[in-house]
Design an enzyme around this catalytic site. Structure first.
Site, PDB file in Angstrom:
ATOM      1  CB  ALA A   1      58.942  17.774  28.466  1.00 54.69           C
TER       2      ALA A   1
ATOM      3  CG  ASP B   1      58.138  19.899  33.007  1.00 53.86           C
ATOM      4  OD1 ASP B   1      57.986  18.833  33.644  1.00 53.86           O
ATOM      5  OD2 ASP B   1      59.161  20.600  33.072  1.00 53.86           O
TER       6      ASP B   1
ATOM      7  CB  THR C   1      62.192  14.792  35.162  1.00 47.38           C
ATOM      8  OG1 THR C   1      62.295  15.983  34.396  1.00 47.38           O
ATOM      9  CG2 THR C   1      61.209  13.841  34.477  1.00 47.38           C
TER      10      THR C   1
ATOM     11  CB  THR D   1      63.967   0.960  36.780  1.00 47.53           C
ATOM     12  OG1 THR D   1      65.128   0.185  36.488  1.00 47.53           O
ATOM     13  CG2 THR D   1      64.327   1.937  37.898  1.00 47.53           C
ATOM     14  CG  ASP D   2      65.885  -4.156  36.809  1.00 44.34           C
ATOM     15  OD1 ASP D   2      66.308  -3.027  36.500  1.00 44.34           O
ATOM     16  OD2 ASP D   2      66.231  -5.190  36.198  1.00 44.34           O
ATOM     17  CD  GLU D   3      69.370   0.960  36.319  1.00 42.57           C
ATOM     18  OE1 GLU D   3      70.000   1.813  36.963  1.00 42.57           O
ATOM     19  OE2 GLU D   3      69.462   0.830  35.096  1.00 42.57           O
TER      20      GLU D   3
ATOM     21  CE1 TYR E   1      65.995   6.161  35.355  1.00 44.59           C
ATOM     22  CE2 TYR E   1      67.199   4.121  35.816  1.00 44.59           C
ATOM     23  CZ  TYR E   1      66.064   4.775  35.339  1.00 44.59           C
ATOM     24  OH  TYR E   1      65.006   4.042  34.853  1.00 44.59           O
TER      25      TYR E   1
ATOM     26  CB  SER F   1      65.807  10.238  40.704  1.00 45.02           C
ATOM     27  OG  SER F   1      65.966   9.537  39.485  1.00 45.02           O
ATOM     28  CE  LYS F   2      61.663   5.353  37.167  1.00 40.52           C
ATOM     29  NZ  LYS F   2      60.588   5.978  36.328  1.00 40.52           N
TER      30      LYS F   2
ATOM     31  CG  ASN G   1      68.602  -3.337  31.165  1.00 46.84           C
ATOM     32  OD1 ASN G   1      68.577  -3.637  32.357  1.00 46.84           O
ATOM     33  ND2 ASN G   1      69.485  -2.495  30.658  1.00 46.84           N
TER      34      ASN G   1
ATOM     35  NE  ARG H   1      72.534  -3.331  33.470  1.00 40.69           N
ATOM     36  CZ  ARG H   1      73.509  -3.398  34.360  1.00 40.69           C
ATOM     37  NH1 ARG H   1      73.858  -4.570  34.890  1.00 40.69           N
ATOM     38  NH2 ARG H   1      74.154  -2.308  34.750  1.00 40.69           N
TER      39      ARG H   1
ATOM     40  CG  ASP I   1      83.025  -0.540  34.668  1.00 39.54           C
ATOM     41  OD1 ASP I   1      82.022  -0.392  33.950  1.00 39.54           O
ATOM     42  OD2 ASP I   1      83.132  -1.438  35.522  1.00 39.54           O
TER      43      ASP I   1
ATOM     44  CG  HIS J   1      78.799  -0.871  35.261  1.00 39.74           C
ATOM     45  ND1 HIS J   1      79.562  -1.206  34.169  1.00 39.74           N
ATOM     46  CD2 HIS J   1      77.522  -1.187  34.937  1.00 39.74           C
ATOM     47  CE1 HIS J   1      78.785  -1.697  33.232  1.00 39.74           C
ATOM     48  NE2 HIS J   1      77.536  -1.710  33.674  1.00 39.74           N
TER      49      HIS J   1
HETATM   50  P1  NAD Z   1      63.041   7.622  27.364  1.00 37.52           P
HETATM   51  O1  NAD Z   1      64.170   8.423  27.907  1.00 37.52           O
HETATM   52  O2  NAD Z   1      63.168   6.969  26.039  1.00 37.52           O
HETATM   53  O3  NAD Z   1      61.730   8.553  27.273  1.00 37.52           O
HETATM   54  C1  NAD Z   1      61.361   9.414  28.299  1.00 37.52           C
HETATM   55  C2  NAD Z   1      60.262  10.334  27.761  1.00 37.52           C
HETATM   56  O4  NAD Z   1      59.859  11.205  28.824  1.00 37.52           O
HETATM   57  C3  NAD Z   1      60.712  11.216  26.606  1.00 37.52           C
HETATM   58  O5  NAD Z   1      59.743  11.242  25.586  1.00 37.52           O
HETATM   59  C4  NAD Z   1      60.859  12.595  27.245  1.00 37.52           C
HETATM   60  O6  NAD Z   1      60.630  13.657  26.328  1.00 37.52           O
HETATM   61  C5  NAD Z   1      59.785  12.532  28.317  1.00 37.52           C
HETATM   62  N1  NAD Z   1      60.056  13.449  29.424  1.00 37.52           N
HETATM   63  C6  NAD Z   1      61.229  13.612  30.094  1.00 37.52           C
HETATM   64  N2  NAD Z   1      61.083  14.564  31.038  1.00 37.52           N
HETATM   65  C7  NAD Z   1      59.790  14.992  30.983  1.00 37.52           C
HETATM   66  C8  NAD Z   1      59.038  15.944  31.697  1.00 37.52           C
HETATM   67  N3  NAD Z   1      59.588  16.670  32.682  1.00 37.52           N
HETATM   68  N4  NAD Z   1      57.736  16.128  31.373  1.00 37.52           N
HETATM   69  C9  NAD Z   1      57.171  15.405  30.370  1.00 37.52           C
HETATM   70  N5  NAD Z   1      57.856  14.492  29.645  1.00 37.52           N
HETATM   71  C10 NAD Z   1      59.142  14.288  29.944  1.00 37.52           C
HETATM   72  O7  NAD Z   1      62.672   6.582  28.502  1.00 37.52           O
HETATM   73  P2  NAD Z   1      62.179   5.082  28.375  1.00 37.52           P
HETATM   74  O8  NAD Z   1      63.351   4.212  28.201  1.00 37.52           O
HETATM   75  O9  NAD Z   1      61.075   5.025  27.411  1.00 37.52           O
HETATM   76  O10 NAD Z   1      61.638   4.848  29.864  1.00 37.52           O
HETATM   77  C11 NAD Z   1      60.281   5.097  30.181  1.00 37.52           C
HETATM   78  C12 NAD Z   1      60.077   4.808  31.661  1.00 37.52           C
HETATM   79  O11 NAD Z   1      60.402   3.451  31.912  1.00 37.52           O
HETATM   80  C13 NAD Z   1      60.957   5.628  32.592  1.00 37.52           C
HETATM   81  O12 NAD Z   1      60.210   5.981  33.715  1.00 37.52           O
HETATM   82  C14 NAD Z   1      62.094   4.675  32.965  1.00 37.52           C
HETATM   83  O13 NAD Z   1      62.607   4.983  34.233  1.00 37.52           O
HETATM   84  C15 NAD Z   1      61.367   3.350  32.960  1.00 37.52           C
HETATM   85  N6  NAD Z   1      62.202   2.185  32.656  1.00 37.52           N
HETATM   86  C16 NAD Z   1      62.908   2.120  31.505  1.00 37.52           C
HETATM   87  C17 NAD Z   1      63.637   0.965  31.217  1.00 37.52           C
HETATM   88  C18 NAD Z   1      64.420   0.824  29.940  1.00 37.52           C
HETATM   89  O14 NAD Z   1      65.083  -0.202  29.767  1.00 37.52           O
HETATM   90  N7  NAD Z   1      64.383   1.764  29.019  1.00 37.52           N
HETATM   91  C19 NAD Z   1      63.643  -0.086  32.120  1.00 37.52           C
HETATM   92  C20 NAD Z   1      62.961   0.048  33.329  1.00 37.52           C
HETATM   93  C21 NAD Z   1      62.195   1.176  33.563  1.00 37.52           C
HETATM   94  O1  DAU Z   2      67.364  -2.136  34.361  1.00 37.99           O
HETATM   95  C1  DAU Z   2      66.497  -1.180  33.841  1.00 37.99           C
HETATM   96  C2  DAU Z   2      67.274   0.019  33.332  1.00 37.99           C
HETATM   97  O2  DAU Z   2      67.884  -0.373  32.111  1.00 37.99           O
HETATM   98  C3  DAU Z   2      66.391   1.238  33.126  1.00 37.99           C
HETATM   99  O3  DAU Z   2      65.851   1.651  34.350  1.00 37.99           O
HETATM  100  C4  DAU Z   2      67.179   2.386  32.481  1.00 37.99           C
HETATM  101  O4  DAU Z   2      66.310   3.470  32.178  1.00 37.99           O
HETATM  102  C5  DAU Z   2      67.797   1.882  31.190  1.00 37.99           C
HETATM  103  O5  DAU Z   2      68.601   2.895  30.609  1.00 37.99           O
HETATM  104  C6  DAU Z   2      68.641   0.631  31.465  1.00 37.99           C
HETATM  105  O6  DAU Z   2      69.803   0.964  32.268  1.00 37.99           O
HETATM  106  P1  DAU Z   2      71.238   0.332  31.966  1.00 37.99           P
HETATM  107  O7  DAU Z   2      72.255   1.226  32.538  1.00 37.99           O
HETATM  108  O8  DAU Z   2      71.272  -1.106  32.333  1.00 37.99           O
HETATM  109  O9  DAU Z   2      71.213   0.409  30.350  1.00 37.99           O
HETATM  110  P2  DAU Z   2      72.330   0.840  29.295  1.00 37.99           P
HETATM  111  O10 DAU Z   2      71.767   0.521  27.934  1.00 37.99           O
HETATM  112  O11 DAU Z   2      72.839   2.213  29.500  1.00 37.99           O
HETATM  113  O12 DAU Z   2      73.497  -0.181  29.608  1.00 37.99           O
HETATM  114  C7  DAU Z   2      73.296  -1.587  29.558  1.00 37.99           C
HETATM  115  C8  DAU Z   2      74.589  -2.249  29.973  1.00 37.99           C
HETATM  116  O13 DAU Z   2      75.570  -2.017  28.956  1.00 37.99           O
HETATM  117  C9  DAU Z   2      75.187  -1.704  31.253  1.00 37.99           C
HETATM  118  O14 DAU Z   2      75.819  -2.755  31.956  1.00 37.99           O
HETATM  119  C10 DAU Z   2      76.221  -0.690  30.784  1.00 37.99           C
HETATM  120  C11 DAU Z   2      76.702  -1.306  29.484  1.00 37.99           C
HETATM  121  N1  DAU Z   2      77.120  -0.360  28.407  1.00 37.99           N
HETATM  122  C12 DAU Z   2      76.270   0.650  28.095  1.00 37.99           C
HETATM  123  C13 DAU Z   2      76.603   1.542  27.097  1.00 37.99           C
HETATM  124  C14 DAU Z   2      75.679   2.689  26.731  1.00 37.99           C
HETATM  125  C15 DAU Z   2      78.308  -0.554  27.749  1.00 37.99           C
HETATM  126  O15 DAU Z   2      79.065  -1.513  28.028  1.00 37.99           O
HETATM  127  N2  DAU Z   2      78.636   0.312  26.738  1.00 37.99           N
HETATM  128  C16 DAU Z   2      77.838   1.379  26.398  1.00 37.99           C
HETATM  129  O16 DAU Z   2      78.213   2.155  25.485  1.00 37.99           O
END
Ligand code: NAD
Ligand code: DAU
Length: 364
Positions: free
Chosen positions: A35, A60, A101, A133-135, A159, A162-163, A188, A223, A303, A307
């Site tokens: 999207a 979408d 979403t 995700t592990d969350e 978040y 919803s996952k 992460n 993490r 915080d 968290h």
């Molecule tokens: P991201 O936010 O970087 O990318 C999400 C993508 O989905 C974007 O390109 C966005 O445009 C697209 N999108 C959002 N809503 C949409 C919709 N309604 N229709 C079509 N496309 C849509 O996310 P990411 O970090 O690349 O995460 C990818 C997947 O992995 C997610 O499902 C997330 O929950 C999971 N995940 C991420 C992490 C992490 O550390 N980033 C860890 C565990 C799991």
């Molecule tokens: O565990 C998997 C998850 O990891 C994914 O499902 C999520 O999509 C991804 O965003 C990530 O979630 P976190 O919340 O762990 O990631 P984030 O990078 O936002 O934060 C990592 C850690 O750092 C968390 O303990 C919060 C902290 N943090 C984050 C930000 C953005 C800070 O201390 N300062 C910050 O500015």
């Protein structure tokens, strides 16, 4: 040969996966459905956009007729579902988009897959792989064992809730309708194309711009860091060898406290500035230009509500059953990631100053 629909393929992990897949399976058909929300970026696919095997569709996942027509018209047999709202902080301030979403959108994909693959039987074999995700497993204390695939769900943020709901829907479509599904829950990720709202890219670009490095709470949240290339290999293994209906945890085996991680990034940047003279000209606001270490920018802030204290992944199932091994150490992965952001300044500046969105508006 596979024909894949990759949702969210213009986001961080999805784009890395599209690159990974076309590198290893150059003859496969890959259709990306994205999207292009604030987190999507077509420039993440720039180097491969001209390839005939790749088609990009802006749309979408909640648009079920669109998904059905893509599955049908392209005779797609494999759906890899990355699309999501993915940032915990945003889910705290605005949960609706996450429900829309991550839950409604995932259900739309499942309905389309059921219709085209199970009712119309348009392809001989199919696979729906859901990236989660592990969350969903909640928060660990320091003494707790790492999350396994049987750890009870206990999501704490909108978040992760919803996952978790999407994981349950995927599971239900397997048990009820016999849809051929697999799910992976990972820790992460970090690496190229990571949107600079998440901790690692935010810290890197803030150091380079001389901005404060925000540390939530006491900085001791843990993490388990997974390089995105290891994650892509893990998903590939699950798609190729995973058992339908099964769940696989994917981790990097690299637990770190946030404060330790951020100090390591500071150290890596300081070392690179000391050895590459051009960096001081390119980033005149970075602390290393004036003398103090990058860690002088560390700033403890309020915080995050709710968290989670610690995440840790036990990935012995995918290791023993599918032969997975994380290959990238945290030390080398962080160094490579800093180098990627140094080499791709145009990418992150365009994302941050709004010029990418202006460019995008002129294209579509
Ligand atoms: P991201 O936010 O970087 O990318 C999400 C993508 O989905 C974007 O390109 C966005 O445009 C697209 N999108 C959002 N809503 C949409 C919709 N309604 N229709 C079509 N496309 C849509 O996310 P990411 O970090 O690349 O995460 C990818 C997947 O992995 C997610 O499902 C997330 O929950 C999971 N995940 C991420 C992490 C992490 O550390 N980033 C860890 C565990 C799991
Ligand atoms: O565990 C998997 C998850 O990891 C994914 O499902 C999520 O999509 C991804 O965003 C990530 O979630 P976190 O919340 O762990 O990631 P984030 O990078 O936002 O934060 C990592 C850690 O750092 C968390 O303990 C919060 C902290 N943090 C984050 C930000 C953005 C800070 O201390 N300062 C910050 O500015």
């Amino acid at each position: 040969m596979r024909r894949l629909l990759i949702t969210g393929g213009a986001g961080f992990i999805g784009a890395n996966f599209v690159h990974h897949w076309l590198q290893h399976y150059p003859d496969d058909r890959v259709v990306v459905l994205d999207a292009l929300t604030y987190a999507g970026n077509v420039r993440n696919l720039e180097q491969i956009r001209q390839r005939a095997e790749l088609r990009f569709v802006q749309g979408d996942i909640a648009d079920t007729p669109l998904v059905e027509s893509l599955l049908r018209d392209e005779r797609l047999d494999t759906l890899v579902h990355f699309a999501a709202e993915s940032h915990v902080d945003r889910s705290i301030h605005g949960p609706d988009a996450f429900v829309q979403t991550n839950i409604i959108g995932t259900h739309s994909l499942l309905k389309a897959a059921r219709k085209v693959w199970l009712e119309e039987k348009l392809v001989e074999r199919h696979r729906f792989h859901h990236v989660s995700t592990d969350e969903v497993y909640g928060s660990l204390s320091a003494a707790d064992p790492a999350f396994t695939e049987t750890t009870p769900y206990a999501p704490n943020s909108p978040y992760s809730a919803s996952k978790a709901a999407s994981d349950h829907l995927v599971r239900a479509y397997h048990h009820t309708y016999n849809l051929n599904v697999t799910t992976s829950n990972c820790s992460n990720n970090y690496g190229p194309f990571h949107f600079p709202e998440k901790l690692i890219p935010l810290i890197i670009v803030n150091i380079l711009q001389g901005k404060p490095l925000p540390i939530y709470g006491d900085g001791k949240n843990v993490r388990d860091w997974l390089h995105v290339s290891d994650h892509c290999r893990g998903i590939e293994l699950v798609i190729n060898k995973g058992v339908p209906g099964e769940v696989y945890n994917i981790g990097g085996g690299a637990e770190a406290e946030n404060i330790h991680l951020v100090k390591t990034l500071c150290h890596v940047v300081d070392e690179l500035f000391a050895s590459e003279s051009t960096l001081k000209q390119r980033f005149p606001d970075a602390p290393a230009v004036h003398g103090p270490p990058s860690s002088s920018l560390l700033t403890y802030v309020k915080d995050r509500p709710g968290h989670d204290r610690r995440y840790a992944i036990d990935c012995s199932k995918i290791e023993s059953e599918l032969g997975y091994r994380a290959q990238v150490t945290l030390e080398s992965g962080l160094r490579n990631t800093v180098q990627w952001y140094l080499a791709n300044e145009n990418w992150w500046r365009a994302v941050m100053d709004g010029s990418y969105r202006q460019w995008l508006a002129r294209q579509y």
